[in-house]
Design a protein around this motif. Structure first.
Motif, short mmCIF file in Angstrom:
data_model
loop_
_atom_site.label_atom_id
_atom_site.label_comp_id
_atom_site.label_asym_id
_atom_site.label_seq_id
_atom_site.Cartn_x
_atom_site.Cartn_y
_atom_site.Cartn_z
N GLU A 79 42.83 -2.21 17.50
CA GLU A 79 42.57 -2.80 18.42
C GLU A 79 40.97 -3.47 17.78
OE1 GLU A 79 40.37 0.12 21.21
OE2 GLU A 79 42.01 1.68 21.29
N VAL A 80 40.60 -4.13 18.88
CA VAL A 80 39.83 -5.95 18.52
C VAL A 80 38.37 -4.49 19.18
CG1 VAL A 80 39.02 -7.77 18.77
CG2 VAL A 80 41.93 -7.06 18.35
N ASP A 81 37.52 -4.93 17.60
CA ASP A 81 36.08 -4.85 18.43
C ASP A 81 35.39 -5.46 18.71
OD1 ASP A 81 35.50 -5.96 16.16
OD2 ASP A 81 34.45 -4.91 14.61
N ASP A 82 34.61 -5.85 19.23
CA ASP A 82 33.18 -6.04 20.05
C ASP A 82 32.80 -7.30 19.52
OD1 ASP A 82 33.45 -4.61 22.25
OD2 ASP A 82 31.93 -3.41 22.01
N PRO A 83 32.54 -7.05 18.37
CA PRO A 83 32.25 -8.30 17.61
C PRO A 83 33.52 -9.12 17.24
CG PRO A 83 31.65 -6.06 16.60
CD PRO A 83 32.18 -5.81 17.17
N THR A 84 34.79 -9.20 16.69
CA THR A 84 36.41 -9.91 17.02
C THR A 84 35.88 -10.18 18.09
OG1 THR A 84 36.27 -7.76 14.71
CG2 THR A 84 37.81 -10.21 15.97
N MET A 85 35.49 -9.63 19.41
CA MET A 85 36.17 -9.54 20.90
C MET A 85 35.12 -11.45 20.75
SD MET A 85 38.02 -10.23 22.98
CE MET A 85 38.96 -8.86 22.83
N ASP A 86 33.65 -11.08 20.36
CA ASP A 86 32.21 -11.87 20.10
C ASP A 86 33.27 -13.51 19.39
OD1 ASP A 86 31.49 -10.50 21.45
OD2 ASP A 86 30.14 -10.13 20.12
N LEU A 87 33.86 -13.23 18.75
CA LEU A 87 34.02 -14.53 17.65
C LEU A 87 35.71 -15.39 18.08
CD1 LEU A 87 34.59 -12.92 14.06
CD2 LEU A 87 33.27 -14.87 14.78
N ALA A 88 36.55 -14.12 18.80
CA ALA A 88 37.32 -15.14 19.81
C ALA A 88 36.55 -15.98 20.91
CB ALA A 88 37.79 -13.69 20.14
N HIS A 89 35.83 -15.41 21.46
CA HIS A 89 34.95 -15.98 22.51
C HIS A 89 34.13 -17.45 22.12
CE1 HIS A 89 35.53 -13.09 25.54
NE2 HIS A 89 35.21 -11.89 25.14
N ARG A 90 33.68 -17.12 20.67
CA ARG A 90 33.20 -18.51 20.28
C ARG A 90 33.85 -19.44 20.14
NH1 ARG A 90 30.40 -16.31 15.09
NH2 ARG A 90 30.33 -18.15 14.67
N VAL A 91 35.68 -19.02 19.33
CA VAL A 91 36.51 -19.92 19.15
C VAL A 91 37.15 -20.68 20.47
CG1 VAL A 91 39.19 -20.08 18.22
CG2 VAL A 91 37.70 -18.87 16.97
N ASN A 92 36.96 -20.43 21.60
CA ASN A 92 37.33 -20.50 22.83
C ASN A 92 36.04 -21.66 22.91
OD1 ASN A 92 39.73 -19.52 23.17
ND2 ASN A 92 38.81 -17.86 24.92
#
Length: 161
Positions: A79-92
């Motif tokens: 599972e992907v944690d919240d900080p990693t999901m935030d990084l994914a949003h920053r990439v987008n």
């Protein structure tokens, strides 16, 4: 060389840099130096150099953000944690910024792009106005009719009674 913006499998900045260099007949470093020396000499080149610089900056941000995301994903369990999901949003967001700037560069490179003809006409009009002496607006008094409008004349008669 394609006129379309690449779909991510190619280097967007590299493709647009080649198009700029072809259009102006010199490398980006040379064009950037020429624009820095005399920015008003060629407004199109000045705009393109400015937006190319912004494009290159956004590509660098995207590259760093993608690297951060990949490093974070390597340490994640299933599972992907919240900080990693935030990084994914920053990439987008970085992709969106890079692509938007790439679109501006493409628009600046295309002499027949929508709105370009109107922009050229406006620049010409501004240049013409800059050379003109005197006021930019009419200075004669506005036209006043010799007689008062009918409603005003009726109001005046009613007031006299």
């Amino acid at each position: 060389m394609s006129d379309d913006i690449p779909d991510g499998t190619e280097d967007v900045v590299g493709v647009l840099t080649e198009q700029i260099e072809t259009r102006f007949g010199m490398g980006m470093a040379q064009l950037t130096a020429a624009v820095a020396e005399e920015p008003a000499a060629h407004p199109d080149a000045t705009d393109i150099v400015k937006w190319h610089g912004l494009l290159a900056e956004s590509q660098a941000v995207l590259d760093r953000t993608e690297d951060d995301l990949l490093a974070a994903l390597e340490t994640q369990p299933s599972e992907v944690d919240d900080p990693t999901m935030d990084l994914a949003h920053r990439v987008n967001a970085a992709v969106t910024a890079r692509d938007g700037r790439a679109l501006v560069v493409r628009w600046l490179l295309d002499p027949d792009a929508p709105g370009k003809k109107d922009l050229a006409v406006e620049r010409l009009a501004r240049a013409h106005r800059a050379g003109r002496k005197g006021p930019a607006v009419q200075t004669s008094p506005p036209y006043r009719p010799a007689t008062a409008p009918a409603s005003a004349a009726l109001t005046a008669k009613a007031a006299q009674r």
